[in-house]
Design an enzyme around this catalytic site. Structure first.
Site, PDB file in Angstrom:
ATOM      1  N   GLY A  36       0.796  -1.213   0.000  1.00  0.00           N
ATOM      2  CA  GLY A  36       0.000   0.000   0.000  1.00  0.00           C
ATOM      3  C   GLY A  36       0.827   1.260   0.000  1.00  0.00           C
ATOM      4  O   GLY A  36       0.431   2.272  -0.598  1.00  0.00           O
ATOM      5  N   LYS A 138      20.710  -1.297  14.555  1.00  0.00           N
ATOM      6  CA  LYS A 138      21.997  -1.895  14.920  1.00  0.00           C
ATOM      7  C   LYS A 138      23.119  -1.294  14.074  1.00  0.00           C
ATOM      8  O   LYS A 138      24.220  -1.044  14.561  1.00  0.00           O
ATOM      9  CB  LYS A 138      21.952  -3.410  14.729  1.00  0.00           C
ATOM     10  CG  LYS A 138      23.288  -4.087  15.023  1.00  0.00           C
ATOM     11  CD  LYS A 138      23.186  -5.604  14.994  1.00  0.00           C
ATOM     12  CE  LYS A 138      24.548  -6.232  15.292  1.00  0.00           C
ATOM     13  NZ  LYS A 138      24.485  -7.705  15.433  1.00  0.00           N
ATOM     14  N   HIS A 280       3.114  18.283  52.358  1.00  0.00           N
ATOM     15  CA  HIS A 280       3.622  16.933  52.612  1.00  0.00           C
ATOM     16  C   HIS A 280       2.583  15.869  52.249  1.00  0.00           C
ATOM     17  O   HIS A 280       2.273  14.977  53.042  1.00  0.00           O
ATOM     18  CB  HIS A 280       4.074  16.785  54.065  1.00  0.00           C
ATOM     19  CG  HIS A 280       5.255  17.639  54.390  1.00  0.00           C
ATOM     20  ND1 HIS A 280       6.484  17.478  53.798  1.00  0.00           N
ATOM     21  CD2 HIS A 280       5.394  18.687  55.241  1.00  0.00           C
ATOM     22  CE1 HIS A 280       7.338  18.374  54.263  1.00  0.00           C
ATOM     23  NE2 HIS A 280       6.690  19.136  55.141  1.00  0.00           N
TER      24      HIS A 280
END
Length: 530
Positions: A36, A138, A280
């Protein structure tokens, strides 16, 4: 003689690929493509060689085999600096491939669909694409591998300006490519290992493959001797903290981010204009009102001492009036869906204040369900050499869910206060006791080993803020195991209580409530938050 450079293009998502191919052609690349993609490029008037013609081997098995061929992988993997590799290419008639453009079958999108079957998922596992990407990545010193349309423009610009891609660009592209393959394989593993024998999916797969993207390195972690970094989900939800845009201020710290998340998650729970102040990781002041300014004033009134150096979140645009009020205190981080130009101008005088803008989910804020899209589906906690995973506590309580267990029925106003208190308690560390009245917190007791101590601390804080607890609504994140906890909150002034129920001594606690003349409702849901 100048060597002909070749680009192999084979993409599932064809966004921008014609323009990319045109740019590569203009830069002197021969185009090689599949199926395609090849047809799309040919229709655009580009000269393209089909992979089947290049390899001399036709596509087969409904396209499952088309690029798994030595002429493809040899062209990608051959090192140009090694004579033996060049000789092997010449011997076997293999041409090098210099640019690879591949994005993969839409596996993640397929399995996200409600009606996805195992067969659908299997057919959307790409084989040839990842193999080519790994080969090209690679051999990154010789091959540029593009795996996302967002990379196209920069590569074309570099080709136009220098005639080639730089070593740094190819390495960065290779890293992105390996990350993409890792994420793709992780999604496949997550899906397949979540399937049961009857093909239904378990919420927790047999192997969990966390996939996160680093947003930034942080100066340090919870403490200066700890190193840290901030990551986001691979696909972050709209309206979540990681989508925030920092408009000004110092770099966010580890603790800033943790506290900001607590504030933002809490403020998202309210459809009305709301303000949440966190210190806190605990809300120290929460309120709803007719606008941001009034919500802030009410929230700040709960505990002005703890609000010093706190994190403030709004679920409405901060206008000049709200900005002027907030600028009167020391604030570490300010969050809102937006700010007026006048408000931003005012905050410029406080250059250290970290001002964050977090876009509302599409469609804006119309109620709790819109905000659910910006919440985690799963919560994760690290333990020694392992993880605890659970579905997130995104339960939304409605008034129809409440069970009145006392003789005294709560009034309409008390029900509103109880629902508000219950919403806040969900974001307070256990054991949590929250006193509320008229859409604001009046006293918050958090994180104590004893529920009695949390109740006493909430009362003490209200006294320090000169707030009367007479007629307040109280939420307890878990049941009262004995009547003593109820007695403490009633002694402090509570007139109505919401708690999950479910204790062996529920009857004793209900009797105590009737004896003290207060209304009590059971939610049937616990909200421990550790």
């Amino acid at each position: 003689m100048t060597r002909q450079r070749t680009a192999l293009i084979s993409v599932s998502d064809k966004t921008g690929v014609v323009e990319l191919a045109q740019g590569l052609h203009a830069a002197g690349f021969a185009l090689l493509s599949t199926g395609g993609t090849a047809k799309l490029l040919q229709d655009a008037g580009l000269a393209v060689t089909e992979v089947a013609d290049h390899t001399g081997f036709p596509e087969m098995l409904d396209g499952r085999v088309k690029t798994l061929h030595p002429k493809i992988h040899g062209g990608l993997l051959a090192r140009r600096d090694l004579a033996t590799h060049r000789e092997a290419l010449a011997t076997h008639g293999i041409a090098t491939i210099d640019v690879l453009v591949v994005n993969l079958y839409p596996f993640e999108a397929t399995v996200a669909q409600a009606g996805c079957t195992l067969e659908d998922a299997i057919e959307n596992i790409d084989i040839g694409g990842p193999a080519m990407v790994r080969s090209a990545a690679k051999n990154w010193q010789d091959v540029a591998v593009l795996t996302d349309a967002s990379q196209y423009a920069a590569v074309l610009d570099e080709l136009k300006s220098t005639g080639d891609t730089t070593r740094a660009t190819r390495f960065a592209l290779a890293v992105s490519a390996f990350n993409r393959i890792s994420n793709y394989d992780g999604a496949i593993s997550d899906y397949l290992s979540s399937l049961q024998a009857d093909s239904t999916r378990c919420a927790f797969p047999g192997q969990a493959n966390g996939r996160f993207v680093k947003l930034q390195d942080l100066r340090y972690g919870e403490n200066p001797h700890q190193s840290a970094a901030f990551y986001r989900d691979l696909y972050p939800a709209p309206g979540s903290l990681v989508t925030a845009r920092q408009l000004q201020g110092k770099e966010l710290s580890f603790n800033n981010i943790a506290d900001a998340d607590a504030a933002w998650e809490c403020v998202k729970s309210f459809a009305a204009p709301a303000c949440v102040i966190v210190k806190h990781a605990n809300p120290c002041g929460v309120a709803v009102a007719e606008d941001a300014l009034q919500a802030y004033r009410k929230a700040f009134q709960t505990d002005p001492t703890s609000a010093f150096g706190g994190i403030i979140a709004f679920n409405r645009t901060v206008d000049l009036a709200a900005a002027q009020a907030v600028s009167g205190q020391f604030v570490e981080v300010l969050m809102a869906p937006g700010y007026s130009p006048e408000a931003l101008e005012l905050f410029k005088a406080k250059a250290n204040v970290r001002v964050l803008e977090i876009a509302l989910p599409e469609g804006g804020l119309t109620g709790d369900t819109d905000w659910q899209r910006g919440r985690n589906a799963v919560d994760i906690k690290r333990v020694g050499s392992g993880l605890l995973m659970q579905t997130a506590d995104n339960h939304v309580l409605s008034k129809s869910d409440l069970k009145v267990v006392t003789r005294l029925q709560p009034t309409a106003q008390q029900l509103d206060d109880l629902m508000f208190a219950w919403t806040v308690a969900q974001y307070v560390k256990s054991n949590a006791i929250v006193f509320c009245k008229d859409g604001m917190t009046m006293g918050v007791g958090a994180g104590q080993m004893s529920r009695l101590d949390s109740a006493r601390i909430a009362s003490i804080k209200a006294g320090h803020a000169s707030l009367s607890l007479a007629g307040t609504a109280v939420a307890s994140d878990a049941f009262f195991p004995f009547r003593d906890g109820l007695d403490v909150v009633v002694d402090a002034g509570a007139s109505c209580i919401i708690q999950p129920g479910g204790s062996m001594r529920d009857a004793e606690v209900i009797a105590a409530a009737d004896e003290r003349g207060v209304a009590m409702v059971f939610s049937g849901v616990r909200h421990f938050r550790h």
